[in-house]
Design an enzyme around this catalytic site. Structure first.
Site, PDB file in Angstrom:
ATOM      1  N   THR A  31       0.819  -1.208   0.000  1.00  0.00           N
ATOM      2  CA  THR A  31       0.000   0.000   0.000  1.00  0.00           C
ATOM      3  C   THR A  31       0.853   1.259   0.000  1.00  0.00           C
ATOM      4  OG1 THR A  31      -1.367  -1.269   1.520  1.00  0.00           O
ATOM      5  CG2 THR A  31      -2.013   1.003   1.150  1.00  0.00           C
ATOM      6  N   LYS A  57      11.947  -0.696   3.389  1.00  0.00           N
ATOM      7  CA  LYS A  57      10.634  -0.337   2.866  1.00  0.00           C
ATOM      8  C   LYS A  57      10.654   1.123   2.454  1.00  0.00           C
ATOM      9  CE  LYS A  57       5.875  -0.930   3.880  1.00  0.00           C
ATOM     10  NZ  LYS A  57       4.924  -1.709   4.602  1.00  0.00           N
ATOM     11  N   ASP A 156      -4.843  -1.706  10.081  1.00  0.00           N
ATOM     12  CA  ASP A 156      -4.850  -2.288   8.729  1.00  0.00           C
ATOM     13  C   ASP A 156      -4.373  -3.736   8.780  1.00  0.00           C
ATOM     14  OD1 ASP A 156      -5.163  -2.371   5.982  1.00  0.00           O
ATOM     15  OD2 ASP A 156      -3.145  -1.603   5.574  1.00  0.00           O
TER      16      ASP A 156
HETATM   17  P1  ADP Z   1       1.292  -3.032   2.702  1.00  0.00           P
HETATM   18  O1  ADP Z   1       2.011  -1.743   2.595  1.00  0.00           O
HETATM   19  O2  ADP Z   1       0.163  -3.163   1.731  1.00  0.00           O
HETATM   20  O3  ADP Z   1       0.888  -3.383   4.073  1.00  0.00           O
HETATM   21  P2  ADP Z   1       3.831  -4.076   2.575  1.00  0.00           P
HETATM   22  O4  ADP Z   1       4.433  -2.952   1.845  1.00  0.00           O
HETATM   23  O5  ADP Z   1       4.011  -4.167   4.036  1.00  0.00           O
HETATM   24  O6  ADP Z   1       2.309  -4.126   2.250  1.00  0.00           O
HETATM   25  O7  ADP Z   1       4.345  -5.387   1.973  1.00  0.00           O
HETATM   26  C1  ADP Z   1       4.544  -5.641   0.599  1.00  0.00           C
HETATM   27  C2  ADP Z   1       5.171  -6.988   0.499  1.00  0.00           C
HETATM   28  O8  ADP Z   1       6.446  -6.944   1.131  1.00  0.00           O
HETATM   29  C3  ADP Z   1       4.370  -8.103   1.187  1.00  0.00           C
HETATM   30  O9  ADP Z   1       4.495  -9.316   0.474  1.00  0.00           O
HETATM   31  C4  ADP Z   1       5.049  -8.208   2.516  1.00  0.00           C
HETATM   32  O10 ADP Z   1       4.872  -9.444   3.110  1.00  0.00           O
HETATM   33  C5  ADP Z   1       6.512  -7.911   2.153  1.00  0.00           C
HETATM   34  N1  ADP Z   1       7.202  -7.412   3.347  1.00  0.00           N
HETATM   35  C6  ADP Z   1       6.801  -6.426   4.167  1.00  0.00           C
HETATM   36  N2  ADP Z   1       7.640  -6.277   5.205  1.00  0.00           N
HETATM   37  C7  ADP Z   1       8.616  -7.204   5.029  1.00  0.00           C
HETATM   38  C8  ADP Z   1       9.767  -7.594   5.789  1.00  0.00           C
HETATM   39  N3  ADP Z   1      10.097  -6.986   6.941  1.00  0.00           N
HETATM   40  N4  ADP Z   1      10.522  -8.609   5.314  1.00  0.00           N
HETATM   41  C9  ADP Z   1      10.199  -9.234   4.172  1.00  0.00           C
HETATM   42  N5  ADP Z   1       9.116  -8.930   3.432  1.00  0.00           N
HETATM   43  C10 ADP Z   1       8.336  -7.929   3.847  1.00  0.00           C
END
Ligand code: ADP
Length: 432
Positions: A31, A57, A156
């Site tokens: 998102t 991220k 969320d």
């Molecule tokens: P959203 O923003 O919709 O909640 P995320 O951006 O958290 O989704 O996640 C996008 C993808 O990255 C998902 O498949 C999630 O599982 C993966 N992801 C998120 N955080 C981590 C992490 N700390 N380690 C590995 N993968 C991650």
């Protein structure tokens, strides 16, 4: 601020790309932005941690206000085995990007459930620890209990936000991710109508939110946990709903409410007295006919999925999915539920030492990215890596099939879904 001082600060500021290697290592898109697998670069202080895997991220164009800054600082204080660790935050002022350095997690419930759903559709059995669903639920509750005790609401919760650690010191540990982000990074001045339609899902939204509740509450998080629990038991999103009308800033979602009532039955006034105080109560009365839902109940729905109403799992599910938010269970009460006292007991490693049947995260190619960015169009298009598809219809329509025991010893069941476990085990839930 004086220009020279600003320049001095900016020159001193460590850039994420100077200390972490992550090019070509995108593992997800969500998102709020993109997620990369990252390693500290040689010659940096962070290199000491070389063995450790991180996730970076990227939150694009979010910018950062003073209050967001304070809130991120609070999130960095949160430390719990079932909450993902936010190690560092990098701010890139020029392009208003925010980078969050998190611990890397190999799996998540969105991918795990998808794996089971595909296996179910092709009748391929999957080896899972017999207490896996119970361990996952217990750990999610533990993480949320910690957040709620610290007055952090998640807002969320959905399968993609529940990470599960792969091989390593924290093997098989579930971690809640993205807490508080919905408030931090969703521009409050931007209506839902302006948001990327691909990534908004209403499947985990509590009925009071759909009826116009003005504030997020702990009970809203608990409803989402109930939805995740049901999805773990059946491999199907319990309140799955077509998302055609996603481009609306109105919290009232007729189709989503209709889906909830189709599963649960229409809420009786004696069960939810304050329903008439909800902002959208008038609309509810105008658009819905109670009689259309006579005969629907959670018991019937779960029975279709081979989960009997006399099981402890069902009884806990019913308490989590209570329509009246005031009567819904709290996380601490849920953790005391008899379901967790019954064998198999929840374990710290949800895989209980057995093999991990799920594939590791793959790096997404540029093509994947293109596919995903083109799906940003208003027509919905493809799903993001973690969310429900918007216009392509269901992921894989699962058919129900019951599991059969194999001889993977007493600790495991061979099952086509992650459903119920009947044989007892004695693993105690412990964290070191
Ligand atoms: P959203 O923003 O919709 O909640 P995320 O951006 O958290 O989704 O996640 C996008 C993808 O990255 C998902 O498949 C999630 O599982 C993966 N992801 C998120 N955080 C981590 C992490 N700390 N380690 C590995 N993968 C991650």
């Amino acid at each position: 601020m004086d220009y020279d001082y600003k320049l001095k600060c900016s020159n001193k500021r460590v850039k994420v790309e100077d200390v972490y290697e992550f090019e070509g290592c995108k593992v997800g898109r969500g998102t709020y932005g993109h997620v990369y697998k990252a390693k500290p670069k040689a010659g940096t202080e962070e290199k000491d941690d070389e063995a450790k895997e991180y996730a970076l991220k990227l939150i694009e164009g979010a910018g950062i206000s003073m209050s967001a800054c304070r809130e991120i600082a609070l999130l960095r204080e949160l430390k719990h085995p079932n909450v993902i660790t936010l190690n560092k935050v990098f701010l890139s002022h020029a392009d208003r990007k925010v980078w969050l350095l998190l611990n890397f997690s190999e799996h998540d419930l969105w991918h795990i459930i998808k794996f089971h759903r595909n296996a179910k559709a092709t009748s391929k059995p999957v080896d899972v620890a017999k207490g896996m669903v119970k361990s996952l639920l217990y750990q999610i509750l533990d993480g949320i209990h910690y957040l709620h005790a610290n007055w952090v609401l998640h807002r969320d919760l959905k399968p993609a936000n529940i990470l599960v650690m792969g091989e390593g010191p924290e093997r098989g540990r579930a971690k809640v991710a993205d807490m508080g982000f919905a408030r931090l990074f969703n521009n409050p001045l931007k209506s839902l109508a302006d948001m990327d339609p691909v990534v908004v899902t209403f499947w985990y939204r509590a009925p009071e939110l759909l009826l116009g509740a003005r504030h997020y509450t702990k009970a809203i998080d608990i409803w989402a946990i109930g939805c995740i629990f049901a999805e773990l038991l059946t491999s199907e999103p319990i309140f799955h709903c077509r998302q055609e009308d996603i481009k609306t800033s109105n919290p009232y979602h007729h189709d989503q409410l209709d889906r909830i009532f189709n599963v649960m039955g229409y809420p009786q006034e004696r069960d939810w007295e304050d329903i008439r105080k909800m902002p959208e109560f008038q609309a509810l009365q105008k658009d819905f006919t109670k009689n259309n839902y006579v005969g629907s109940s959670l018991g019937k729905y779960m029975d279709k999925h081979k989960i009997k109403s006399d099981t402890k799992a069902f009884q806990l599910l019913q308490r989590l999915l209570t329509m009246d938010p005031n009567k819904r269970l709290t996380s601490s009460k849920a953790m005391e539920d008899p379901y967790f006292q019954e064998d198999p007991k929840p374990c710290a490693d949800v895989f209980e030492g057995g093999p991990i049947p799920y594939p590791r995260r793959e790096f997404l190619s540029d093509e994947d990215n293109e596919d995903k960015s083109s799906s940003k169009s208003a027509t919905g298009g493809a799903n993001s890596t973690h969310g429900p598809p918007v216009k392509r219809g269901r992921v894989v329509p699962p058919s129900t099939s019951s599991g059969t025991m194999n001889n993977y010893q007493k600790h495991h069941h061979q099952m086509t879904s992650m459903g119920m476990h009947s044989k007892s085990g004695s693993n105690q839930y412990t964290f070191n």
